[in-house]
Design an enzyme around this catalytic site. Structure first.
Site, PDB file in Angstrom:
ATOM      1  N   GLU A 461       0.802  -1.222   0.000  1.00  0.00           N
ATOM      2  CA  GLU A 461       0.000   0.000   0.000  1.00  0.00           C
ATOM      3  C   GLU A 461       0.840   1.280   0.000  1.00  0.00           C
ATOM      4  O   GLU A 461       0.716   2.139   0.871  1.00  0.00           O
ATOM      5  CB  GLU A 461      -0.975  -0.019   1.194  1.00  0.00           C
ATOM      6  CG  GLU A 461      -2.001  -1.123   1.033  1.00  0.00           C
ATOM      7  CD  GLU A 461      -2.950  -1.258   2.213  1.00  0.00           C
ATOM      8  OE1 GLU A 461      -4.144  -1.498   1.977  1.00  0.00           O
ATOM      9  OE2 GLU A 461      -2.496  -1.159   3.368  1.00  0.00           O
ATOM     10  N   GLU A 532      -5.053  -9.956   0.102  1.00  0.00           N
ATOM     11  CA  GLU A 532      -5.839  -9.746   1.318  1.00  0.00           C
ATOM     12  C   GLU A 532      -7.298  -9.900   0.923  1.00  0.00           C
ATOM     13  O   GLU A 532      -7.748  -9.306  -0.056  1.00  0.00           O
ATOM     14  CB  GLU A 532      -5.598  -8.357   1.914  1.00  0.00           C
ATOM     15  CG  GLU A 532      -4.207  -8.143   2.483  1.00  0.00           C
ATOM     16  CD  GLU A 532      -4.004  -6.736   3.053  1.00  0.00           C
ATOM     17  OE1 GLU A 532      -5.023  -6.085   3.398  1.00  0.00           O
ATOM     18  OE2 GLU A 532      -2.853  -6.299   3.149  1.00  0.00           O
TER      19      GLU A 532
END
Length: 1019
Positions: A461, A532
């Site tokens: 991220e 995820e």
């Protein structure tokens, strides 16, 4: 204190540290020669090595608000003692200094890279230890395995160096700084550094020396770094060892052995390395090698011997490849059944022991988890060696996350514009290339010899840009034997074309199922990884099976990693578990860290049981008419006949009949047909359960361990529980004719020992007397509210805007008539709340049967301008003496319409207290679904419920209002009632706390519906 400051200088990441190398612990030749040490893993038993001196202990410590407050001479041995003592390793927040802070995305300091605040808390450490020089190994390397976020080092009053990167080893040659006898080590740690901009991970932010500190005694010249790779060709494996030296090149003999004995031995020879990293090489050939994989994590022993030192290594022979967009391991397609894992403990934070890690991995193995992503940094080094032994696929991730760069203030804060600017400060800024590369190389070099590592991940991220293009290019060039991953490449600006050629996996986080379909249909040129997914926050996740339907349907889908393994919390002095905001910190992200499959103490949540059964190795289909069972082996690499057995269980109204089935030859990913004829009675709820068991020990598992089950409803003419049918049948020979008494406020119906009262204002049941004893503690309710789950966080504001939590019934008309079927109290009712139109209207008939039983029939019409409902049913506040529950439906633990893969059908019993499922933040819990019969009982009272249609129930001592209001489990207060919710409809759980919206089929989003319950009160 005056200090040459490096921790805000991108040009100085480390000073005087040794180059990154493979992780290993050296031995003395004498020690290595002992028979008891052959095959021993000294990376896990480091203190057994004579060359290893652990410095973990209580150190002197001082905590200061900034650099200027640190005593100028604290690092000098003769200086005044520091005021406190602290455990090393240890987070200083977990020892009462500073404050705990949990934040997910937002930086905890002003965003102005590479600068950090002047008031940057500092920890000064000092430790005195004795050192005895080894004549055979007079050199000394001082290793810090992890310091958050950066540190300056002195030894005996002399400055040694500086380093950063919280979750990586920093090593210093301290040979010239040490003296025989007493030595004083001094360390100054800062809470924040320029590196903190790359350590914005979703976790409690901690500071200090968080991993082990030790000395390694080495010869002045020694083998420094090595890289072991394996290549499979037909029935052979070539093992290549490349190495370099510190100091002069030495004569080194490398010996490769298996459990049956030595395979080959040869000297390291000079060679020309195209990359210029290694100088010497040795090669071995293994005939008919035993390959490493999760089902058989076989390890060979490699021993590298020089005159004064021995290094031992474990070698797994395996091959990772991508063919036609399919991820393969040893030539076979694989499915990642994984979890994301932090180093996390409620009492010590990031400080974890080998026993702690082993406990995690044992629990994972017992729940069919075969892979770990080290989120979002290299985990404690011992994890990788344990994964080698236990057989886990590992995605090793660099210590790199700059998520907070997306939260800068922008004039246009549309998602598109945020993404457009996300990579500007760091990810696509050339000034950060060196820091990004450093973190990638530290990750790769440390664990490059671990067979469990199948993939390198560049970080998490950060968006995408030149920094990642550079580090991923280096990674693929240095180690083409593994696949690369970087999910955040999905987020990039439109200012130029970016280079994705060095990213092997197409990864997404929390995509809707439609996005997966779009990729597979329109592009699909790389394996798709759910890096995820199924955010396991609170009561959840509820959509695992739907994602795995996709994974199983296409070979290009290589599986995924559930977010995440454990809840994060800190334990206070009273034993309470705290989350973000509980320590007064700002900013914080509340309980968003409480999102694991297990509690902080590793108590499994129901979500872990769901994962176990969704990840089960065998999956079955049953053809009842043909008497055939289809069994598919979803395990990678193993033949099901070699490790599983099957047991069939026929369940008829809770009574079981069982037998065993022989598992025929069934290679990985194949399907076989097994005959199975069953006699099914004409009446009763009948199910077939196929249970899978382990027949031999595997790593961390014993023979007989349950691996999962499948369940099938068996068709018959009358699929109802016998007692439910009895309740649904009207007993015309009941009590005397009922009496109806009406007043302006209520209607009272008496029938023998029974008295029922109904409100003319609400149309609801307000009282039930049996033999003169009142059974209701409060009026019954038409119930649509539930205490929002964490996964309801985005629908909750809509529910509250619709005032579902304040809804109450308003009756337009309430009448009573004596009919053949009994006394019928008819009510036309609306659910209303202040300021808004009615959210739904219902025609309700309360039928007091001649036998005294109460039947409720409802026809409901919902205003579709309102959002979907949390639930639809009835709520009763019953006498608290009703403490025992018996039901026919799904059990034994909580289950919902989309969270039921670990539950099975039968007849179950539980105390009402044990029906409760605790979550750190209180929320809806404990529901049991697909029921047709329920009995609540006490010493002198019994309530039974039946319905023609399956329903859910929830019996609890905590009201939905209490669960909604309280923010922590320890704040809850029990009700004076046993609260029974009977639900015709209950919304699914999903994983929308960080994932897609709840699937339509699991929403309570009707226009009209009908339901009925029959309730029998007795003593």
């Amino acid at each position: 204190m005056q200090l040459k400051v490096h921790h805000q200088d991108l040009k100085v990441l480390h000073e005087n540290t040794l180059p990154a190398r493979a992780y290993y612990i050296p031995l003395s030749p004498l020690q290595a020669s002992k028979e008891e040490n052959r095959g021993r893993n000294f990376n896990l038993e480091r203190e057994a090595s004579e060359r290893f001196q652990l410095l973990n202990e209580e150190w002197n410590f001082g905590f200061y608000p900034n650099l200027e407050a640190v005593p100028a001479d604290f690092f000098i041995p003769e200086a005044t003692a520091l005021p406190d003592r602290i455990s090393v390793p240890g987070s200083w927040q977990h020892h009462g200094y500073d404050q705990h802070q949990y934040t997910n995305i937002n930086y905890p300091f002003p965003f102005d890279p590479p600068h950090v605040p002047h008031n940057n808390p500092a920890g000064a450490y000092r430790y005195t230890f004795n050192y005895e020089k080894d004549p055979q190994a007079p050199g000394a390397t001082l290793v810090f395995e992890g310091v958050d976020s950066c540190f300056y080092l002195w030894l005996n009053g002399k400055y040694v160096g500086y380093s950063q990167v919280a979750h990586a080893q920093s090593a210093f040659d301290v040979t010239d700084y040490l003296t025989e006898g007493e030595n004083t080590l001094a360390v100054l740690v800062f809470k924040w550094s320029d590196g903190s901009y790359l350590e914005d991970q979703d976790k409690f932010r901690t500071s200090g020396i968080i991993r082990d500190v030790y000395l390694l005694k080495r010869p002045l010249s020694h083998l420094n770094d090595y890289f072991v790779t394996t290549d499979l060709q037909n029935n052979q494996a070539e093992v290549t060892l490349r190495a370099n030296f510190s100091g002069e090149a030495l004569a080194v003999t490398a010996t490769l052995s298996g459990r049956e004995g030595e395979i080959a031995s040869c000297a390291l020879e000079p060679f020309e390395d195209p990359q210029g990293i290694y100088t010497h090489c040795a090669r071995f050939t293994i005939e008919n090698p035993r390959l490493w994989h999760p089902g058989d994590p076989y390890l060979y022993d490699l021993v590298m011997t020089s005159e004064a030192e021995v290094i031992t290594e474990k070698v797994g022979v395996r091959e990772v490849a991508i063919e036609d967009a399919v991820l393969k391991f040893n030539g076979s397609p694989i499915k990642i059944k994984g979890v994301n894992r932090h180093d996390s403990d409620p009492d010590s934070g990031p400080v974890v022991s080998i026993e702690h890690i082993k406990r995690d991995l044992q629990m994972m193995r017992r729940h069919n988890i075969n892979a770990v992503r080290t989120a979002h940094y290299p985990n404690c080094p011992q994890l990788y060696h344990l994964c080698d032994q236990a057989g886990f696929y590992v995605m090793s991730e660099a210590d790199n996350e700059s998520h907070g760069t997306r939260n800068r203030l922008l004039k246009d804060e549309s998602e598109e514009n945020i993404v457009e600017h996300w990579n500007h400060p760091i990810a696509n800024n050339p000034e950060w290339i060196e820091a990004t590369m450093d973190r990638m190389q530290l990750c790769v070099h440390s664990e490059k010899n671990r067979p469990s590592v199948f993939s390198w991940s560049a970080g998490n991220e950060c968006a995408f840009g030149c920094t990642f293009e550079e580090c991923l290019a280096w990674t693929k060039q240095f180690d083409p034997s593994r696949v690369t991953h970087y999910e955040s490449a999905f987020y990039r600006s439109t200012d130029r074309k970016y280079d994705y050629q060095n990213i092997d996996l197409y990864a997404r986080m929390y995509p809707p199922l439609s996005d997966i379909d779009d990729y597979l249909e329109k592009l699909g040129d790389k394996p798709f990884l759910l890096v995820e997914y199924c955010h396991a926050m609170g009561n959840g996740p509820g959509d695992l099976e739907e994602f795995w339907d996709k994974v199983r349907s296409d070979a290009r889908m290589c599986g995924g990693f559930i977010w995440e393994w454990c809840d994060h919390a800190v334990r206070d002095s009273e034993g309470h578990l705290l989350y973000g905001g509980d320590s007064g910190e700002d900013p914080h992200d509340g309980n968003f860290c409480v999102d694991g499959l297990v509690s902080p103490e590793r108590v499994p949540h129901i979500g872990l049981l769901e994962a176990k059964n969704v990840y089960r190795p065998l999956r079955c289909q049953y053809n009842q008419e043909g008497g055939k069972l289809l069994v598919t082996n979803t395990a990678d690499h193993l033949n099901a006949a070699d490790f599983t057995s099957l047991r069939w269980v026929k369940v008829v109204d809770g009574k079981e009949e069982s037998g065993t089935l022989e598992v025929p030859d069934l290679p990985a990913h194949e399907t076989v047909e097994i005959p199975l004829q069953l006699d099914v009675p004409a009446e009763g709820r009948c199910y077939l359960r196929i249970e899978t068991y382990l027949t031999r020990p595997l790593a961390f598992l014993e023979a007989g361990h349950s691996l999962g089950f499948d369940e099938f409803a068996l068709k018959n003419p009358s699929p109802h529980t016998p007692r439910a049918l009895e309740l649904l049948t009207v007993d015309a020979e009941g009590e005397d004719a009922a009496r109806i008494e009406e007043t302006p406020l209520e209607i009272c119906v008496s029938n023998g020992n029974y008295t029922y009262r109904f409100s003319r204002h609400t149309g609801m049941l307000t009282g039930v007397e049996l033999g003169g004893k009142e059974l209701l503690q409060a009026p019954a309710e038409l119930n649509i509210w539930r205490a929002p789950t964490d996964n309801d966080m985005y629908i909750r504001p809509l529910w509250e805007r619709a005032r579902y939590d304040r809804a109450y019934p308003h009756a337009y008309e309430v009448n009573a008539d004596n009919e053949a079927r009994g006394v019928v109290v008819s009510a036309k009712v609306a659910l209303v709340s202040p300021s808004l139109q009615p959210m739904l209207k219902a025609d309700i008939e309360w039928i007091i049967r001649p036998d005294g039983a109460l039947r409720v029939d409802a026809k409901v019409c919902r205003d579709t301008q309102f959002p979907e409902l949390p639930r639809l049913g009835l709520r009763f506040f019953l006498d608290k003496s009703l403490q025992q529950a018996t039901w026919a439906g799904l059990g034994p633990h909580e289950n919902y319409t989309d969270k039921r893969r670990s539950s099975w059908h039968g007849c179950f019993e539980s105390s009402v207290g044990d029906l409760f499922q605790n979550y750190l933040r209180p929320q809806e819990n404990g529901t049991r679904s697909d029921c047709d019969y329920l009995r609540l009982s006490g010493e002198e009272l019994k309530v039974e419920v039946a319905s023609e249609e399956a329903y859910s129930f929830n019996a609890s001592h905590f009201s939905q209002e209490e669960l909604t209001e309280k923010t922590h489990d320890y704040q809850l207060s029990e009700s004076d009632s046993t609260i029974l919710c009977l639900d015709h409809l209950m919304a699914g759980i999903g994983s929308e706390s960080c994932g897609p919206k709840l699937l339509e089929k699991y929403r309570v989003d009707f226009e009209t519906t009908e339901f009925s319950f029959t309730i029998k009160f007795s003593n």
